[in-house]
Design an enzyme around this catalytic site. Structure first.
Site, PDB file in Angstrom:
ATOM      1  N   SER A 118      42.105  37.017  49.327  1.00 26.92           N
ATOM      2  CA  SER A 118      43.039  37.208  50.435  1.00 26.92           C
ATOM      3  C   SER A 118      44.193  36.237  50.340  1.00 26.92           C
ATOM      4  CB  SER A 118      42.384  36.957  51.799  1.00 26.92           C
ATOM      5  OG  SER A 118      41.039  37.171  51.803  1.00 26.92           O
ATOM      6  N   HIS A 139      42.924  44.305  47.521  1.00 22.42           N
ATOM      7  CA  HIS A 139      42.565  43.577  48.737  1.00 22.42           C
ATOM      8  C   HIS A 139      42.058  44.543  49.804  1.00 22.42           C
ATOM      9  CE1 HIS A 139      43.830  41.030  52.401  1.00 22.42           C
ATOM     10  NE2 HIS A 139      42.682  40.592  51.940  1.00 22.42           N
ATOM     11  N   GLU A 151      45.258  46.850  49.844  1.00 19.72           N
ATOM     12  CA  GLU A 151      46.502  46.377  49.241  1.00 19.72           C
ATOM     13  C   GLU A 151      46.287  46.234  47.735  1.00 19.72           C
ATOM     14  OE1 GLU A 151      48.583  43.778  52.822  1.00 19.72           O
ATOM     15  OE2 GLU A 151      47.177  42.731  51.506  1.00 19.72           O
ATOM     16  N   ASN A 189      48.367  40.262  56.068  1.00 17.85           N
ATOM     17  CA  ASN A 189      48.017  38.946  56.601  1.00 17.85           C
ATOM     18  C   ASN A 189      49.245  38.092  56.866  1.00 17.85           C
ATOM     19  OD1 ASN A 189      45.323  39.378  56.777  1.00 17.85           O
ATOM     20  ND2 ASN A 189      44.804  38.380  54.842  1.00 17.85           N
TER      21      ASN A 189
END
Ligand code: NAD
Length: 507
Positions: A118, A139, A151, A189
């Site tokens: 991440s 991801h 992702e 994120n």
């Protein structure tokens, strides 16, 4: 379900077991490795439980045992070499991930190596791996069994063929992949940082956690920031914040907040430890006394999104006949008491770009001045935030006035921007900064935020719905009154607002 070949999954923790389940359910043979035997057993038990629940709901095309039979625990990394693709979900340490990929790469020269990191740069993980062009970020979001977004993150070494293969693999799992740049926090994120960060700033300035959560849920977010941090784990959330902050060379807007750091220090990590921002089990929040609806003949000033949304709920009257003035303009320097209005009337003034206190001197002829904030589109019960200037309190008529419009009043300490607009404006500003830096294109960005965070709208579409000049005026006001760099409007937002359909008149 057709056999699709083998996939290696390295690490059988929270993410690895979910990825293994998704791949097995999609027809892959899953070669699962974890150095901790109990982790493998726990993963198999959890996968069985999760598949059984899916079967009960009629969401599994074949018997549980048939899917489970495709998950094959392997005793060592060396035993994974037959798979053409590996997904690693080992702990978030650069050297560990590099070592796992190096070992796999030496055993299988053609293996595609996907990392579920991440926070670590994909380029850094790939660097020591023989054939770094086959390393790619893949991801997944937690829980992988339910979250549709993946992702796909090419690093500097990653080949196009690798990206294509990663996209095809994600689609074969029934996921919706998006390609994003290898930048801190990737896309979701990073754009989501202000949801937590700005909520923490507001709480640090005295707004109760419950108030922030209630307002954000009222805007259609599935959870408020504090209850979501309690669910994610304050340690996990802090690590993500810290990582984006450090990798951005300590850009101030990503800075962690003492309210999260002190809780992590205390071991108050959220639901998993029985206490985070809230105690668990969580007591029901105190019910608010329902305001008495009070119909008013109000004069509405402004032509922006808030004025339009209110005009539909309020039959506006000319200023001469008004019992109250609603000033829905955004820019502080445009505000003022309508000259035709009888003096002494209460003023409700929109606080998107300033506090109620700084607005107060704009209305010397007014009775009470109360700040309000809301975010269109409005539904019955949408929150309206009310704040009184310093050393005043919100008079009881103010909640009654807005309750009569079908809105749900929340009183909070005087803050520029209030809660809902301020957090949303910061999310939108971050979305423009990610767009400007080419992390993803606009359509991808909005889609990814809807899928990856379940926000009610993509931030860019939301911005256009509100009108960029109004949003920009709000941000400029926040920057001016709060004086911190985090509120600086993104240059791309400034440019898009300048060339938009509205020239910024009437803000
Ligand atoms: P976790 O701690 O639940 O699981 C990690 C597993 O890896 C453990 O079972 C551990 O025994 C195992 N492991 C340790 N050393 C290993 C090795 N050398 N080889 C193979 N396995 C090894 O962690 P997690 O939450 O599943 O996170 C894994 C990765 O996924 C991290 O990179 C994390 O950043 C990323 N990620 C996590 C989330 C999340 O919400 N948890 C979401 C997206 C991505």
């Amino acid at each position: 379900m057709s056999e699709r070949g083998a996939v290696a999954v390295v690490g059988a923790g929270t993410m690895g077991r979910g990825i293994a389940q998704v791949a097995a359910a999609a027809g892959y043979r899953v070669l699962l490795y974890d150095p901790v035997p109990e982790a493998i057993q726990a993963a198999l038990d959890r996968i069985r439980g999760s598949l059984s629940r899916a079967a009960e709901r009629g969401r599994l095309a074949e018997p549980v045992a048939a899917v489970l039979a495709r998950v094959e625990p392997r005793p060592g990394l060396e035993e994974l070499a037959e798979a053409p693709l590996a997904v690693e979900a080992v702990p978030e340490r650069l050297e560990l991930k590099q070592e796992v990929f190096r070992t796999l790469a030496e055993r299988n020269r053609g293996m595609l190596l996907a990392t579920n990191t991440s926070t670590l740069p994909v380029t850094a993980i790939a660097r020591p791996v023989p054939g770094p062009e086959r390393v790619v970020g893949l991801h997944f979001f937690n829980p992988p069994t339910r979250m549709p977004l993946v992702e796909v993150v090419p690093g500097l070494f990653t080949s196009e063929a690798t990206v294509d293969a990663a996209l095809a693999f994600a689609r074969s799992l029934g996921k919706e992949p998006v390609v994003v740049r290898d930048t801190p926090g990737f896309l979701v994120n990073r754009v989501a940082r202000p949801f937590y960060g700005e909520a923490l700033v507001l709480a640090g300035d005295g707004v109760p956690f419950e108030t922030v959560d209630r307002v954000l849920r009222g805007l259609g977010f599935p959870m408020g920031p504090f209850e979501l941090m309690d669910l994610i784990g304050l340690d996990v959330n802090l690590a993500a914040t810290r990582s984006v902050w450090e990798q951005s060379f300590f850009a101030d807007r990503y800075r962690p907040h003492r309210l999260q750091v002190e809780r992590v220090t205390a071991g108050w990590l959220g639901q998993k430890t029985g206490r985070g921002f809230y105690p668990y089990p969580r007591p029901a929040p105190p019910s608010q006394a329902a305001p008495v609806p009070l119909a008013r003949r109000a004069h509405l000033v402004g032509e922006g999104p808030v004025a339009r949304a209110l005009a539909a709920r309020l039959a506006p009257v000319p200023a001469e006949e008004a019992e109250a003035i609603v000033d829905a303009r955004v820019a502080l320097d445009r505000k003022g008491y309508p000259p035709e209005a009888p003096p002494g009337r209460p003023v409700y003034t929109l606080i998107w770009g300033h506090s109620a206190s700084t607005a107060r001197p704009r209305y010397p002829q007014a009775g009470e001045v109360v700040g309000f904030s809301l975010v269109p589109p409005l539904e019955d019960g949408s929150p309206v935030e009310l704040a009184a200037p310093e050393e005043r309190s919100v008079p009881p008529e103010a909640p009654g006035f807005f309750a009569a419009l079908g809105l749900s009043p929340v009183v909070l300490p005087d803050q520029p921007g209030g809660v809902g607009f301020r957090i949303l404006a910061m999310l939108i500003n971050e979305a423009y900064s990610a767009l400007r830096e080419g992390v993803a294109d606009a359509a991808t960005l909005d889609r990814a935020m809807e899928l990856g965070t379940r926000y009610p709208r993509g931030p860019l579409a939301w911005a256009e719905g509100l009108g960029l000049p109004y949003l920009l005026a709000g941000l400029k006001g926040l920057f001016s009154e709060l004086g911190e760099d985090r509120y600086r409007p993104d240059p791309l937002l400034v440019r898009r607002a300048a060339v938009g359909a509205f020239g910024g008149e009437g803000v």
